[in-house]
Each structure stands twice: as structure tokens, then as C-alpha cells.
Design an enzyme around this catalytic site. Sequence first.
Site, PDB file in Angstrom:
ATOM      1  N   ASP A 126       0.849  -1.197   0.000  1.00 23.26           N
ATOM      2  CA  ASP A 126       0.000   0.000   0.000  1.00 23.26           C
ATOM      3  C   ASP A 126       0.886   1.249   0.000  1.00 23.26           C
ATOM      4  O   ASP A 126       1.988   1.235   0.546  1.00 23.26           O
ATOM      5  CB  ASP A 126      -0.879   0.010   1.262  1.00 23.26           C
ATOM      6  CG  ASP A 126      -2.198   0.719   1.043  1.00 23.26           C
ATOM      7  OD1 ASP A 126      -3.243   0.054   1.061  1.00 23.26           O
ATOM      8  OD2 ASP A 126      -2.184   1.966   0.836  1.00 23.26           O
ATOM      9  N   ASN A 127       0.381   2.317  -0.602  1.00 26.91           N
ATOM     10  CA  ASN A 127       1.126   3.590  -0.519  1.00 26.91           C
ATOM     11  C   ASN A 127       0.479   4.534   0.495  1.00 26.91           C
ATOM     12  O   ASN A 127       0.892   5.681   0.615  1.00 26.91           O
ATOM     13  CB  ASN A 127       1.222   4.262  -1.898  1.00 26.91           C
ATOM     14  CG  ASN A 127      -0.098   4.844  -2.352  1.00 26.91           C
ATOM     15  OD1 ASN A 127      -1.150   4.549  -1.771  1.00 26.91           O
ATOM     16  ND2 ASN A 127      -0.072   5.675  -3.383  1.00 26.91           N
TER      17      ASN A 127
ATOM     18  N   PHE B 254      -2.288   6.146   0.513  1.00 21.00           N
ATOM     19  CA  PHE B 254      -2.988   7.362   0.044  1.00 21.00           C
ATOM     20  C   PHE B 254      -4.338   7.492   0.760  1.00 21.00           C
ATOM     21  O   PHE B 254      -4.635   8.515   1.376  1.00 21.00           O
ATOM     22  CB  PHE B 254      -3.148   7.344  -1.480  1.00 21.00           C
ATOM     23  CG  PHE B 254      -3.995   8.478  -1.994  1.00 21.00           C
ATOM     24  CD1 PHE B 254      -3.781   9.786  -1.548  1.00 21.00           C
ATOM     25  CD2 PHE B 254      -5.007   8.255  -2.916  1.00 21.00           C
ATOM     26  CE1 PHE B 254      -4.575  10.838  -1.999  1.00 21.00           C
ATOM     27  CE2 PHE B 254      -5.795   9.302  -3.371  1.00 21.00           C
ATOM     28  CZ  PHE B 254      -5.585  10.584  -2.917  1.00 21.00           C
TER      29      PHE B 254
ATOM     30  N   ASP C 241       4.156   1.941  -4.218  1.00 18.60           N
ATOM     31  CA  ASP C 241       3.128   2.492  -5.104  1.00 18.60           C
ATOM     32  C   ASP C 241       2.971   1.550  -6.290  1.00 18.60           C
ATOM     33  O   ASP C 241       3.950   1.266  -6.993  1.00 18.60           O
ATOM     34  CB  ASP C 241       3.586   3.896  -5.560  1.00 18.60           C
ATOM     35  CG  ASP C 241       2.466   4.642  -6.240  1.00 18.60           C
ATOM     36  OD1 ASP C 241       1.855   4.066  -7.166  1.00 18.60           O
ATOM     37  OD2 ASP C 241       2.198   5.780  -5.847  1.00 18.60           O
TER      38      ASP C 241
ATOM     39  N   LEU D 294      -6.261  -4.481  -5.453  1.00 15.77           N
ATOM     40  CA  LEU D 294      -7.262  -3.546  -4.904  1.00 15.77           C
ATOM     41  C   LEU D 294      -6.758  -2.101  -4.870  1.00 15.77           C
ATOM     42  O   LEU D 294      -7.521  -1.205  -4.506  1.00 15.77           O
ATOM     43  CB  LEU D 294      -7.620  -3.952  -3.465  1.00 15.77           C
ATOM     44  CG  LEU D 294      -8.733  -4.971  -3.250  1.00 15.77           C
ATOM     45  CD1 LEU D 294      -8.357  -6.319  -3.837  1.00 15.77           C
ATOM     46  CD2 LEU D 294      -9.022  -5.138  -1.781  1.00 15.77           C
TER      47      LEU D 294
ATOM     48  N   ARG E 294       4.781 -13.299 -15.251  1.00 13.11           N
ATOM     49  CA  ARG E 294       6.148 -13.751 -15.026  1.00 13.11           C
ATOM     50  C   ARG E 294       6.223 -14.888 -14.004  1.00 13.11           C
ATOM     51  O   ARG E 294       6.975 -15.844 -14.180  1.00 13.11           O
ATOM     52  CB  ARG E 294       6.959 -12.550 -14.536  1.00 13.11           C
ATOM     53  CG  ARG E 294       8.413 -12.830 -14.321  1.00 13.11           C
ATOM     54  CD  ARG E 294       9.159 -11.523 -14.128  1.00 13.11           C
ATOM     55  NE  ARG E 294      10.480 -11.742 -13.586  1.00 13.11           N
ATOM     56  CZ  ARG E 294      11.296 -10.792 -13.209  1.00 13.11           C
ATOM     57  NH1 ARG E 294      10.920  -9.530 -13.326  1.00 13.11           N
ATOM     58  NH2 ARG E 294      12.474 -11.069 -12.726  1.00 13.11           N
TER      59      ARG E 294
ATOM     60  N   TYR F 260     -11.917   7.489 -12.680  1.00 16.71           N
ATOM     61  CA  TYR F 260     -12.140   6.229 -11.958  1.00 16.71           C
ATOM     62  C   TYR F 260     -12.824   5.202 -12.871  1.00 16.71           C
ATOM     63  O   TYR F 260     -12.316   4.099 -13.066  1.00 16.71           O
ATOM     64  CB  TYR F 260     -13.012   6.509 -10.734  1.00 16.71           C
ATOM     65  CG  TYR F 260     -13.264   5.312  -9.847  1.00 16.71           C
ATOM     66  CD1 TYR F 260     -12.278   4.828  -8.987  1.00 16.71           C
ATOM     67  CD2 TYR F 260     -14.506   4.673  -9.843  1.00 16.71           C
ATOM     68  CE1 TYR F 260     -12.515   3.744  -8.151  1.00 16.71           C
ATOM     69  CE2 TYR F 260     -14.746   3.591  -9.003  1.00 16.71           C
ATOM     70  CZ  TYR F 260     -13.757   3.129  -8.163  1.00 16.71           C
ATOM     71  OH  TYR F 260     -14.006   2.050  -7.337  1.00 16.71           O
TER      72      TYR F 260
ATOM     73  N   TYR G  94      -4.655  -9.754 -21.361  1.00 16.51           N
ATOM     74  CA  TYR G  94      -3.544 -10.581 -20.852  1.00 16.51           C
ATOM     75  C   TYR G  94      -3.979 -12.051 -20.769  1.00 16.51           C
ATOM     76  O   TYR G  94      -3.176 -12.959 -20.970  1.00 16.51           O
ATOM     77  CB  TYR G  94      -3.091 -10.105 -19.459  1.00 16.51           C
ATOM     78  CG  TYR G  94      -1.958  -9.102 -19.508  1.00 16.51           C
ATOM     79  CD1 TYR G  94      -2.178  -7.771 -19.850  1.00 16.51           C
ATOM     80  CD2 TYR G  94      -0.648  -9.492 -19.216  1.00 16.51           C
ATOM     81  CE1 TYR G  94      -1.132  -6.852 -19.887  1.00 16.51           C
ATOM     82  CE2 TYR G  94       0.400  -8.577 -19.253  1.00 16.51           C
ATOM     83  CZ  TYR G  94       0.142  -7.265 -19.588  1.00 16.51           C
ATOM     84  OH  TYR G  94       1.183  -6.365 -19.629  1.00 16.51           O
TER      85      TYR G  94
END
Length: 313
Positions: A33-34, A36, A58, A73, A106, A145, A159
Site C-alpha cells: 500500500d502507498n 494514500f 506504489d 485492490l 512472469r 475512476y 492478458y
Amino acid sequence: MKKRILVTGGAGFIGSHLCERLLNEGNEVICMDNYFTGDKDNVLHLLDNPYFELIRHDVTHPYFVEVDQIYNLACPASPVHYQYNSIKTIKTSVMGAINMLGLAKRINARILQASTSEVYGDPLVHPQKEDYWGNVNPIGIRSCYDEGKRCAESLFVNYHEQNNVDVRIIRIFNTYGPRMNPNDGRVVSNFIVQALKGEDITIFGDGKQTRSFQFVDDLVEGMIRMMNVENFTGPVNIGNPNEFTMLELAEKVIKLTNSESKITYLPLPADDPLQRQPDISLAKEKLNNWEPKVQLNEGLTKTIEYFSALLEK
Ligand code: NAD
Ligand code: UDP
């Protein structure tokens, strides 16, 4: 079987409940988590667990770790916060998805995207089924958003098709519960905090717009079932179909808190969806009869207990 699991946005409201549940089930959890909109306090009670790791990072920057599963999330969810730095919100959804999908590719991990009912925009079809394409203003104030999340869905699907990445997409409808940030700006936390403080309850518009509110425990159950189901990528709606107007919600909150608060009316923000209700027949069919168990009165009572304790601190 015990798994190593990465949860991005794990210190947020939903992420913290998910981390807790995954640890309780005997998994090893890496929470990234950053901070924010999240808070270390949300996961403080998990820090004693040796199988829990908390990483400040981040998601717009690449991150490498060996895990079996990734729950993506990371993204501010409240309009107030996602509009604060709209370009960063788009980067978080789009570059975050690219970074996490690249990682999943990966290391051969399964990856679940926390998408949203906002992909349906201001829906012209009611209730919303997964095959509805939505009605989103691509240049409106919610587009950072909504379009970010739509682009992330597209990345997940591509992907999967092109690189065989094992993806899962859930579309989450309005979810509430303990550990929402009191300054989050979303309607349930706003109304409860206002009612507990005896402040005016702020209804935007005439209060006739609707939302269908899901308690966080029901979402976490649906999320984990979706992650672990075989041969189904989604997208699938995860929400509670019980629909309420904002006026009904305000009246419920006032009653349950025994508050003296009065209702005040403020202008409706642009592009605010008029109505929203999930059709959850696909989730029931594919996720072993999953359906929400906690209805609004019970969930609000638990959330009010949480905010009462928080405000007394
Ligand atoms: P939240 O704001 O509490 O949690 C989001 C978390 O992501 C926070 O901890 C925040 O600090 C973190 N974050 C934000 N940007 C980041 C970045 N660039 N790098 C790393 N971490 C970052 O919101 P929430 O309600 O817990 O939502 C969690 C997820 O579920 C979000 O992706 C949201 O879009 C999705 N969702 C939530 C709802 C809902 O009603 N709560 C509805 C639909 C979708
Ligand atoms: N809302 C409101 N008062 C508030 C906050 C929100 O009336 O203090 C309204 C808002 O305009 C919207 C609904 O409640 O119609 C749900 O808002 P929220 O931000 O919780 O979620 P979203 O609009 O993203 O579904």
C-alpha cells in the site's frame, strides 16, 4: 493448502478485511500500500502475525515478489479522493494493472481485479447484469475512476487471451463496514459520522437516487470464492441487491444512532448515477450459491459501533 498471497491496497478498508481473512485461513499475506487512502491502523492488529508482511509501495511502479495469488485492490474508491488527483487515479488503475498483470505473467500467479459497478456508469438498464456495457461519460468528473477501471478490465481480458494469464474480474457494488475512513466522503461513513456528531446529514440532490449496499464480510467471501473457482474469469457482479434511496439510508442511520441530526440538501455532483442494483444470478450460479447474508440494519449497526468507538478515542 497454504498459499502466499499479495494484496495491493491491503491497508485500505476492503483490503484490511481481506488480509485478515486470508491470514485466518492459514495463508501468508503480503500487503502492499502507498497509504494514500489507507492507514497502517487498519492492519496494526495483523502485524504480530509472522505470516503477515506490510510493504510501502506504489502500484504504479513495478514490484517483484514470488506469490501464488494477487488481489489487485490498489485504487482510491471514494469520489472525493479519486477526484483529488484524477491523473494519478488513472495511472493507478491502468499502470497498476499492467504492473500486476506483468508480475502474474512472469511468476505464473492467479490474479483478481477489484473492478466496480461504476463500469456501468449511470445505467440505462436496471438491475445491472454483467453483459450490460454501461453508460459512462468519458470526459466527466467520474471518468478517471470509471474509465481507469474499464481499461483495467480490458487489460485483464487481453492478458488472459494473449498471454494466458489466469485472471479473475469482480465488479464490486457499494460496500461499507468497519474501517472505512471517517473522512472517506462516501455516503455511509458520511451519514454515520454526521449522525454521531449531531451534525446535519448531507444529502446530495433530492435523495431519491438509489444504491444497493453490501456489508464488507459478504464481499470478502465472494472475492475469495471467485479467486479459487476454476474455469471462470468473470466479470461477475458482487453486491447486495437490496436497493435504497439516500433518503431512506439517512432515515435509517438517524434512527439507529438515536441522533438529533437534521437532513440538509446539497447540490448533486455531476454524473452521479441515478440508480444502481446488481443482478447477482451469475455469482450465485458460478460461486457455489454465494449470496449476501448481512442486510442493511445489521451491517449499519456494526458499522455504527465501529465509528462510535473511533470517535470516542
Ligand atoms: P480504500 O480507499 O479504503 O482502499 C484503497 C487502498 O488502495 C488504500 O489503502 C490506498 O492507500 C491504496 N492505494 C491507492 N492508490 C495506491 C497506489 N498507487 N499504490 C498502492 N496503493 C494504493 O477503498 P476500498 O473501498 O477499500 O476499495 C478497495 C478496492 O475496491 C478499490 O480498487 C476500489 O476501486 C474497489 N471497489 C470498492 C468499492 C466500495 O464500495 N468500497 C466498490 C467498487 C470497487
Ligand atoms: N451522497 C450523499 N451525501 C453524502 C455523500 C454521498 O447524498 O454525504 C450520495 C452521492 O451523491 C451518491 C450516493 O450518495 O448519489 C452514493 O455516494 P458514494 O460516494 O458513497 O458512492 P458512489 O456514488 O460512488 O456510488
